[in-house]
Design a protein around this motif. Structure first.
Motif, PDB file in Angstrom:
ATOM      1  N   PHE A  27       0.852  -1.195   0.000  1.00  0.00           N
ATOM      2  CA  PHE A  27       0.000   0.000   0.000  1.00  0.00           C
ATOM      3  C   PHE A  27       0.890   1.247   0.000  1.00  0.00           C
ATOM      4  O   PHE A  27       1.955   1.251   0.605  1.00  0.00           O
ATOM      5  N   ARG A 266      -3.896   6.056  14.448  1.00  0.00           N
ATOM      6  CA  ARG A 266      -5.088   6.765  13.979  1.00  0.00           C
ATOM      7  C   ARG A 266      -4.913   7.258  12.543  1.00  0.00           C
ATOM      8  O   ARG A 266      -5.847   7.205  11.739  1.00  0.00           O
ATOM      9  N   TRP A 269      -5.646   4.340  10.292  1.00  0.00           N
ATOM     10  CA  TRP A 269      -7.081   4.059  10.221  1.00  0.00           C
ATOM     11  C   TRP A 269      -7.784   5.113   9.355  1.00  0.00           C
ATOM     12  O   TRP A 269      -8.613   4.776   8.518  1.00  0.00           O
ATOM     13  N   GLU A 270      -7.425   6.377   9.591  1.00  0.00           N
ATOM     14  CA  GLU A 270      -8.140   7.484   8.969  1.00  0.00           C
ATOM     15  C   GLU A 270      -7.752   7.670   7.512  1.00  0.00           C
ATOM     16  O   GLU A 270      -8.597   7.891   6.653  1.00  0.00           O
ATOM     17  N   MET A 272      -5.513   5.558   5.589  1.00  0.00           N
ATOM     18  CA  MET A 272      -5.299   4.368   4.762  1.00  0.00           C
ATOM     19  C   MET A 272      -6.449   3.387   4.872  1.00  0.00           C
ATOM     20  O   MET A 272      -6.501   2.404   4.129  1.00  0.00           O
ATOM     21  N   LYS A 273      -7.367   3.635   5.817  1.00  0.00           N
ATOM     22  CA  LYS A 273      -8.564   2.786   5.999  1.00  0.00           C
ATOM     23  C   LYS A 273      -8.197   1.356   6.357  1.00  0.00           C
ATOM     24  O   LYS A 273      -8.905   0.413   6.004  1.00  0.00           O
ATOM     25  N   LEU A 274      -7.057   1.228   7.031  1.00  0.00           N
ATOM     26  CA  LEU A 274      -6.628  -0.093   7.480  1.00  0.00           C
ATOM     27  C   LEU A 274      -6.702  -0.153   9.007  1.00  0.00           C
ATOM     28  O   LEU A 274      -6.225   0.758   9.689  1.00  0.00           O
ATOM     29  N   VAL A 275      -7.290  -1.222   9.524  1.00  0.00           N
ATOM     30  CA  VAL A 275      -7.293  -1.460  10.961  1.00  0.00           C
ATOM     31  C   VAL A 275      -5.953  -2.109  11.327  1.00  0.00           C
ATOM     32  O   VAL A 275      -5.693  -3.251  10.940  1.00  0.00           O
TER      33      VAL A 275
ATOM     34  N   ASN B  46     -13.428   1.940  -0.048  1.00  0.00           N
ATOM     35  CA  ASN B  46     -12.835   2.731   1.049  1.00  0.00           C
ATOM     36  C   ASN B  46     -11.352   2.984   0.777  1.00  0.00           C
ATOM     37  O   ASN B  46     -10.791   3.941   1.304  1.00  0.00           O
ATOM     38  N   LEU B  47     -10.755   2.140  -0.053  1.00  0.00           N
ATOM     39  CA  LEU B  47      -9.349   2.334  -0.424  1.00  0.00           C
ATOM     40  C   LEU B  47      -9.204   3.206  -1.668  1.00  0.00           C
ATOM     41  O   LEU B  47      -8.096   3.440  -2.151  1.00  0.00           O
ATOM     42  N   TRP B 269     -14.332  -4.639  10.108  1.00  0.00           N
ATOM     43  CA  TRP B 269     -13.171  -4.088  10.831  1.00  0.00           C
ATOM     44  C   TRP B 269     -12.379  -5.229  11.474  1.00  0.00           C
ATOM     45  O   TRP B 269     -11.162  -5.271  11.403  1.00  0.00           O
ATOM     46  N   LYS B 273     -10.032  -6.304   8.606  1.00  0.00           N
ATOM     47  CA  LYS B 273      -9.072  -5.247   8.968  1.00  0.00           C
ATOM     48  C   LYS B 273      -9.202  -4.027   8.059  1.00  0.00           C
ATOM     49  O   LYS B 273      -8.228  -3.329   7.782  1.00  0.00           O
ATOM     50  N   LEU B 274     -10.432  -3.811   7.584  1.00  0.00           N
ATOM     51  CA  LEU B 274     -10.692  -2.650   6.747  1.00  0.00           C
ATOM     52  C   LEU B 274     -11.600  -1.687   7.492  1.00  0.00           C
ATOM     53  O   LEU B 274     -12.625  -2.096   8.062  1.00  0.00           O
ATOM     54  N   VAL B 275     -11.228  -0.410   7.489  1.00  0.00           N
ATOM     55  CA  VAL B 275     -12.092   0.626   8.043  1.00  0.00           C
ATOM     56  C   VAL B 275     -13.126   0.995   6.981  1.00  0.00           C
ATOM     57  O   VAL B 275     -12.777   1.576   5.952  1.00  0.00           O
ATOM     58  N   LEU B 310     -13.501   9.324  13.784  1.00  0.00           N
ATOM     59  CA  LEU B 310     -12.887   8.418  14.768  1.00  0.00           C
ATOM     60  C   LEU B 310     -12.730   9.042  16.154  1.00  0.00           C
ATOM     61  O   LEU B 310     -12.306   8.365  17.086  1.00  0.00           O
ATOM     62  N   PHE B 314     -11.654   6.831  19.396  1.00  0.00           N
ATOM     63  CA  PHE B 314     -10.293   6.909  19.941  1.00  0.00           C
ATOM     64  C   PHE B 314     -10.273   7.535  21.332  1.00  0.00           C
ATOM     65  O   PHE B 314      -9.276   7.412  22.044  1.00  0.00           O
TER      66      PHE B 314
END
Lengths: 317, 317
Positions: A27, A266, A269-270, A272-275, B46-47, B269, B273-275, B310, B314
């Motif tokens: 990514f 954060r 998450w914000e 890259m939208k990855l957890v 989302n990506l 999520w 693992k995707l936001v 978020l 958070f």
């Protein structure tokens, strides 16, 4: 160099585990590149099987069992992703798995280990209790102990992550990974050394659990003393198999604060939208904090995992 | 069929926007496949650029401006992702953008629009105020209004998402997308019709904002009445350009509860693992609720975006 590891060990590990693991994609993120002033290439092992790079090492260790060892299965102690990874690898190979976990482990991680069909044995949350309980389990079951990091097959498995990254992205100048027991970091350093061209390897570590940095500076292993960082995957100490490689091949270890870890998490998450879990954000936090070190370079950044307890976060929606 | 859209419109849109957008990868998940009893192929928009499929339609609309229109830029009203998308598309094309946003928009979305260099004009959070404010902005600036969904160039852009999905995965039996104004759903239905082989298109919609389902059943547009669903991207009404296509080409619209939306979002999520944002989870929630409908099939599921506030989540870490 005093290292007995050979490139062929990592290559064989990669061939062996390839049918079972994800080749995680790379990514990139324009915002973060701009902010850091470097070209960042993220290896999102949160998208790996079991949600963490640990699947690589555990699978390699299980696939290396001798036929006679397979029937009694494998055992380990782990509060986190290695336990899940070993349970998963054992299940894929249809052998038993026994995972000793501290009684204060997040429920989501206990459930996940059980979900893969492993037997969970809870113990007091001390290293002594873990080791004693594990010894009992091994004595009773005859299972083979697979150490979370201080095991050459596990290390060779973890090394495949950086090997893949180097195959996916040409011309990397550096790779940054978090450090705890050193399984991933030593493997990363070995792959960079064997398969990269002048690729410098750095580590990120929570300042609240800075035993690796202390050990690195002192030239000898200084164990961690029950650290309490939000990066719950980075609380253990270096091993006698991982440390010599790290000492020899890693350029530096950068420590980061709890706030820096959470801010980096954060951002991912914000933006890259990855957890990713807090431990995984430590590598990016180190890059952000030391961006001068990486200015204008092509930098691989390993996101180690994405197993976060979401109960509290979702309670607020 | 009464539809004037041609495959070439979508093909041209795709060629035009391809240099600017991500070809988002396809994600799969063994746990979810097992749970639903189908093969699910997730399209994680989302990506996408700006964190939502809206980048596709906005970019296509901006690239379709005549030379004389470009200098005055573009304008829209949007509480969400279309505003960001248009701001981004305008910035990429170095033209001005004006975005009318309700004063109760999440700060993260206002900041994001400004971050792309657009001028944000806040208004009262009513449809009337939005439209009046937009009319003033257009009168003053000469900017071209790009409607969030009831615009054929926007629709053609959104259609490229399902076109890509169909190119990436062979033999799909169905595609499921959320519905609000119908830009994505009409585009998805058109692409399935033109580029798929017997691909049935379904929509998911929040039960608390079920105007599309009502309209679909009644055969005429029934506007939404200020719905209050957690899926904040799905609160608007169908348009006179989107509805005829949906009426003709979509098989059914499934409504889902707020709890079902949040449970699906959490699953993504936790397991993938995707936001994703609540609106994006509506498609998966519909698939889970109606899994009998999809048993044994190959099903494309569009995750529309990942722009979540978020702060509250958070605050609890």
């Amino acid at each position: 160099m005093n290292i007995t590891f050979l490139p062929i060990d990592i290559e064989k590990a990669h061939q062996r585990i390839a049918p079972f693991i994800h080749k995680t994609p790379i990514f990139t993120n324009a915002f973060l590149n701009n902010w850091v002033g470097a070209e960042l290439f993220f290896k999102p092992e949160n998208l790996q099987k079991v949600g963490a790079f640990k699947a690589r090492g555990a699978m390699n260790a299980v696939l290396n069992l001798r036929e006679a060892e397979r029937k009694n299965g494998v055992a380990t102690h782990s509060s986190g992703n290695h336990g899940q990874a070993l349970a998963w690898a054992a299940a894929q190979n249809k052998i038993p798995a026994f995972v000793v976990m501290p009684s204060n482990s997040p429920q989501v991680k206990i459930d996940a280990v059980r979900g893969y069909g492993a037997e969970v044995i809870l113990c007091e949350p001390t290293l002594q209790a873990r080791e004693e309980t594990l010894a009992e389990v091994v004595a009773k079951t005859g299972a083979t102990f697979i150490h979370p990091y201080n095991n050459v097959q596990v290390m060779a498995g973890q090394a495949t992550c950086a090997k893949e990254l180097l195959e996916q992205i040409e011309g990397l100048n550096a790779i940054v990974a978090p450090v705890s027991g050193g399984g991933l970091l030593s493997g990363t350093a070995l792959s960079a050394h064997y398969f990269g061209k002048n690729v410098r390897v750095f580590a990120g570590e929570p300042a609240l659990a800075n035993d690796a940095k202390q050990s690195f500076d002192a030239g000898k292993i200084i164990p961690s003393t029950n650290p309490n960082t939000v990066a719950d995957g980075l609380r253990t100490s270096l091993g006698d198999k991982t440390f010599p490689i790290i000492k020899e091949l890693v350029v530096d270890i950068f420590t980061v604060t709890e706030d820096e870890i959470l801010a980096a998490m954060r951002l991912v998450w914000e933006r890259m939208k990855l957890v990713i879990e807090p431990s995984a954000a430590v590598s990016l936090a180190a890059v952000i904090k030391h961006k001068k070190q990486f200015a204008g370079q092509r930098v691989g950044v390993i996101f180690t995992g994405g197993n976060v307890e979401l109960n509290k976060m979702f309670a607020n929606i």
